[in-house]
Design an enzyme around this catalytic site. Structure first.
Site, PDB file in Angstrom:
ATOM      1  N   ASP A  54      -8.628  -5.947   2.656  1.00 11.05           N
ATOM      2  CA  ASP A  54      -8.092  -6.554   4.121  1.00 11.05           C
ATOM      3  C   ASP A  54      -7.349  -5.304   5.023  1.00 11.05           C
ATOM      4  O   ASP A  54      -7.469  -4.124   4.884  1.00 11.05           O
ATOM      5  CB  ASP A  54      -6.644  -6.999   3.454  1.00 11.05           C
ATOM      6  CG  ASP A  54      -6.802  -8.260   2.821  1.00 11.05           C
ATOM      7  OD1 ASP A  54      -7.907  -8.922   3.041  1.00 11.05           O
ATOM      8  OD2 ASP A  54      -5.805  -8.933   2.531  1.00 11.05           O
ATOM      9  N   LYS A  76      -6.833  -9.755   8.516  1.00 15.60           N
ATOM     10  CA  LYS A  76      -6.177 -10.560   9.359  1.00 15.60           C
ATOM     11  C   LYS A  76      -5.349  -9.498   9.929  1.00 15.60           C
ATOM     12  O   LYS A  76      -4.538  -8.976   9.253  1.00 15.60           O
ATOM     13  CB  LYS A  76      -5.586 -11.956   8.827  1.00 15.60           C
ATOM     14  CG  LYS A  76      -6.342 -12.606   7.873  1.00 15.60           C
ATOM     15  CD  LYS A  76      -5.423 -13.662   7.462  1.00 15.60           C
ATOM     16  CE  LYS A  76      -6.034 -14.564   6.434  1.00 15.60           C
ATOM     17  NZ  LYS A  76      -6.062 -13.803   5.103  1.00 15.60           N
ATOM     18  N   MET A 190       6.723  -9.132   7.641  1.00 11.14           N
ATOM     19  CA  MET A 190       6.151  -9.854   8.704  1.00 11.14           C
ATOM     20  C   MET A 190       7.497 -10.332   9.686  1.00 11.14           C
ATOM     21  O   MET A 190       7.214 -11.393  10.197  1.00 11.14           O
ATOM     22  CB  MET A 190       5.197 -10.896   8.311  1.00 11.14           C
ATOM     23  CG  MET A 190       3.916 -10.387   7.615  1.00 11.14           C
ATOM     24  SD  MET A 190       2.839 -11.670   7.146  1.00 11.14           S
ATOM     25  CE  MET A 190       3.444 -12.069   5.522  1.00 11.14           C
TER      26      MET A 190
HETATM   27  N1  SAH Z   1       0.856  -8.100  -0.090  1.00  8.17           N
HETATM   28  C1  SAH Z   1       1.532  -7.166   0.694  1.00  8.17           C
HETATM   29  C2  SAH Z   1       2.325  -8.120   1.920  1.00  8.17           C
HETATM   30  C3  SAH Z   1       1.135  -8.369   2.819  1.00  8.17           C
HETATM   31  S1  SAH Z   1       2.399  -9.227   4.215  1.00  8.17           S
HETATM   32  C4  SAH Z   1       2.653  -6.342  -0.178  1.00  8.17           C
HETATM   33  O1  SAH Z   1       2.803  -6.628  -1.119  1.00  8.17           O
HETATM   34  O2  SAH Z   1       3.076  -5.442   0.489  1.00  8.17           O
HETATM   35  C5  SAH Z   1       2.046  -8.058   5.350  1.00  8.17           C
HETATM   36  C6  SAH Z   1       3.543  -7.360   5.477  1.00  8.17           C
HETATM   37  O3  SAH Z   1       3.721  -6.522   4.693  1.00  8.17           O
HETATM   38  C7  SAH Z   1       3.531  -6.692   6.793  1.00  8.17           C
HETATM   39  O4  SAH Z   1       3.647  -7.228   8.106  1.00  8.17           O
HETATM   40  C8  SAH Z   1       4.714  -5.601   6.695  1.00  8.17           C
HETATM   41  O5  SAH Z   1       6.072  -6.456   6.592  1.00  8.17           O
HETATM   42  C9  SAH Z   1       4.487  -5.564   5.086  1.00  8.17           C
HETATM   43  N2  SAH Z   1       3.648  -4.224   4.988  1.00  8.17           N
HETATM   44  C10 SAH Z   1       2.600  -4.047   4.325  1.00  8.17           C
HETATM   45  N3  SAH Z   1       2.386  -2.776   4.230  1.00  8.17           N
HETATM   46  C11 SAH Z   1       3.057  -2.290   4.872  1.00  8.17           C
HETATM   47  C12 SAH Z   1       3.420  -0.412   5.284  1.00  8.17           C
HETATM   48  N4  SAH Z   1       2.487   0.453   4.793  1.00  8.17           N
HETATM   49  N5  SAH Z   1       4.460  -0.290   5.977  1.00  8.17           N
HETATM   50  C13 SAH Z   1       5.417  -1.392   6.232  1.00  8.17           C
HETATM   51  N6  SAH Z   1       5.301  -2.546   6.042  1.00  8.17           N
HETATM   52  C14 SAH Z   1       4.281  -2.930   5.308  1.00  8.17           C
END
Ligand code: SAH
Length: 286
Positions: A54, A76, A190
């Protein structure tokens, strides 16, 4: 009780599970720093025949796979699906049926706002064997890299993890006023795009304008940035801060602890406050 294939912890190094040809490993890649990968994720990176990843999977993580392993992007971004979810699931099934060891790498944890469950159910329906490898989710690991604990005895005994919108960018049917009352600490995935309406609704639901908030962008990556603000000032502060996605939002008194626990900042010279809950930090962005 069914116990199969679990690693039994002993003093010996963990024996890693076989990555069977024709199977899919739905694996969390963590927030970005490759050091946050699990041993299972690392072994899968070394053994996979193909990697389907992803947008949020960092380059540093992908670099741990041998260079000749095919990598397929299925990302995405910005709420707009560039790849249809059904197509991604079909691709995983197709690759597994070719007898490949398919590493499905997702940012953070695959089962946290990552549609991992949907992909896994498609595999179940197709009769494709799979395994889930949890990862460090941004809402925990990202906060830790900003020096913000998810829970702290003096501030909160509960936390809510919420998504600001779903993967297609639509507003979910979230009752933000109810969320406001739900837990002292709110972690919003998000959430930046709709932060104006989210913060307004949280305040309408009873949260105070001076309640601390942090917005952590690119958590655990070299370009990590943290904006310390408040629920009432976040929109103004966001316009002057130069934050790039992805970013995670945290609201609640735990944010004050950053003044004492910003270990990354300390490595860069920030003086840590040993009693951060008694005072406000003055640094805004660091
Ligand atoms: N499965 C992922 C979340 C996916 S939704 C998890 O467990 O982290 C995507 C959202 O995750 C982004 O919009 C943001 O809010 C957050 N996110 C993921 N990686 C990030 C990072 N390195 N720094 C800040 N926010 C992050």
């Amino acid at each position: 009780m069914v116990r199969s294939n679990l690693v039994v912890m002993t003093d010996a190094p963990p024996s890693l599970i076989e990555f069977a040809p024709g199977s899919v490993w739905l694996t969390g890649a963590g927030p970005g720093d490759p050091g946050l990968l699990t041993l299972h994720a690392l072994s899968a990176l070394k053994r996979a025949d193909v990697i389907v990843y992803d947008a949020l999977v960092s380059r540093g993580v992908l670099a741990l796979a041998p260079p000749d392993v095919p990598r397929e992007y299925a990302g995405k971004r910005g709420g707009k699906p560039s790849f249809n979810q059904a197509d991604i699931s079909l691709r995983l099934i197709q690759l597994a049926r070719q007898g490949k060891r398919v590493l499905r790498l997702k940012g953070g944890d695959p089962f946290v706002f990552g549609r991992g469950g949907e992909e896994a159910l498609a595999l179940v329906r197709a009769g494709v064997p799979f395994r889930v490898v949890p990862g460090v989710t941004a809402g925990i690991g990202g906060l830790a890299y900003a020096g913000i604990p998810l829970t702290h005895r003096d501030t909160n005994h509960a936390v809510s993890m919420v998504t600001g919108h779903d993967a297609t960018g639509e507003i979910t049917g979230i009752d933000w006023r109810a969320v406001a009352q739900g837990a002292p600490v709110l972690v919003i995935y998000m959430g930046v795009k709709r932060l104006a309406s989210i913060s307004r609704e949280l305040m309408a639901g009873g949260r105070l304008p001076d309640e601390p908030m942090a917005i952590i962008s690119n958590a655990s990556l070299p370009n990590q940035m943290v904006l310390e603000t408040t629920l009432g000032a976040c929109i103004d502060d966001l316009t002057t801060a130069d934050l790039s996605p992805p970013a995670i939002v945290v609201v609640g008194e735990v944010v004050r602890l950053r003044g004492g626990l910003d270990w990354l900042g300390a490595a860069g010279g920030r003086i840590l406050d040993p009693d951060p809950l008694s005072s406000r930090t003055s640094d805004k962005v660091g």
